[in-house]
Design an enzyme around this catalytic site. Structure first.
Site, PDB file in Angstrom:
ATOM      1  N   GLU A 125       0.820  -1.211   0.000  1.00 12.36           N
ATOM      2  CA  GLU A 125       0.000   0.000   0.000  1.00 12.36           C
ATOM      3  C   GLU A 125       0.858   1.267   0.000  1.00 12.36           C
ATOM      4  OE1 GLU A 125      -4.185  -1.159   1.849  1.00 12.36           O
ATOM      5  OE2 GLU A 125      -2.575  -1.319   3.321  1.00 12.36           O
ATOM      6  N   GLU A 145      -4.645  -9.265   4.272  1.00 10.80           N
ATOM      7  CA  GLU A 145      -5.538  -8.844   5.351  1.00 10.80           C
ATOM      8  C   GLU A 145      -6.701  -9.803   5.571  1.00 10.80           C
ATOM      9  OE1 GLU A 145      -3.332  -5.052   4.495  1.00 10.80           O
ATOM     10  OE2 GLU A 145      -4.043  -6.782   3.358  1.00 10.80           O
TER      11      GLU A 145
END
Length: 271
Positions: A125, A145
């Site tokens: 990210e 995640e």
């Protein structure tokens, strides 16, 4: 900046170094594969804010100490923040993921990232929130995640689809699979793949080449590209005339003309 050979604190830190007009930003917790802690995020925001606020700095380069970019979040250190819906970065600073959260500034100057080894979750990210990524050929990427019962909220759900298309984004976001540098290049997550050990030198070379250009024009160009991506071509086109008028009246534009006429490299001041 820590002195060479100094062991970072157990919770890690962010190490900075100025090389001419480039701010080198180092993720420094190699004993834990650079797993992110709240302190590290606060210091990263401080480094990004310093880059934007210091007129002598023109480009940032994010890299990591040790063999790996990052194994991701140190989850136990972030659980309470997540449950309360709190950010660890103080408001008013440049938020490193750069997706426009209320109360946070967005970065204006370019960021180049050099990644290597393990690059999980927040590492992906952060690189997608930058501008140019150079990857070592030994990278292992994973946006895992969903494997931990949470969602990627650092920009992956936005930028993976933007760069690679909906199907490719879903493949990697929903399976939490692991993929390498060649796949990351195919998906436009990274722009260049280098032999392991050469990624930082290449990132610095690119950053220095950017830093040699006219700073005001670099920032304006970067922001116009982002506006086109985020708000559409018409919004970007609407800024063309006013932005060009402002740039054309700058000292750097005059220097650019002089350098062209005199057939020499330009010496830009950022004014």
């Amino acid at each position: 900046m820590l002195a060479e050979g100094t062991t970072p604190p157990p919770e890690g830190c962010i190490d900075t170094q100025v090389l001419d007009h480039v701010l080198l930003i180092g993720i420094n917790r190699p004993a834990k594969r650079n797993g992110w802690t709240p302190r590290m995020f606060r210091e990263l925001a401080e480094a990004y804010t310093r880059l934007d606020d210091d007129p002598a700095l023109r480009v940032g380069v994010l890299h990591a100490m040790g063999d790996h970019f990052t194994a991701g979040l140190d989850l136990p250190a972030f659980t309470e923040f997540m449950q309360r819906g709190e950010k660890v970065v103080p408001k008013g600073m440049v938020e490193p993921h750069d997706f426009g959260l209320d109360g946070y500034r967005r970065r204006t100057k370019p960021m180049v990232v050099a990644v290597k080894g393990i690059c999980f979750t927040v590492g992906i990210e952060l690189m997608l929130g930058a501008d140019i990524v150079v990857a070592a050929d030994n990278c292992r990427f994973s946006q895992m995640e969903v494997q931990r019962g949470i969602m990627a909220t650092g920009g992956a759900t936005l930028r993976m689809a933007e760069r690679a298309g909906l199907g490719n984004a879903m493949l990697h976001l929903l399976t939490a699979d692991e993929f390498g540098s060649a796949e990351a290049l195919r998906l436009n997550f990274v722009q260049r793949v280098m032999p392991a050990g050469q990624e930082l030198d290449e990132a610095l070379r690119i950053a220095q080449q950017i830093a040699a250009q006219a700073p005001l024009a670099v920032v304006a160009t970067r922001l116009n590209v982002l506006k086109a991506v985020e708000e559409g071509p018409a919004a970007a086109v609407a800024e063309f005339i006013e932005t060009q008028k402002r740039l054309a009246r700058s000292e750097d534009a005059a220097e650019g003309v002089r350098a062209f006429v005199e057939r020499r490299p330009a010496r830009f001041s950022g004014r």
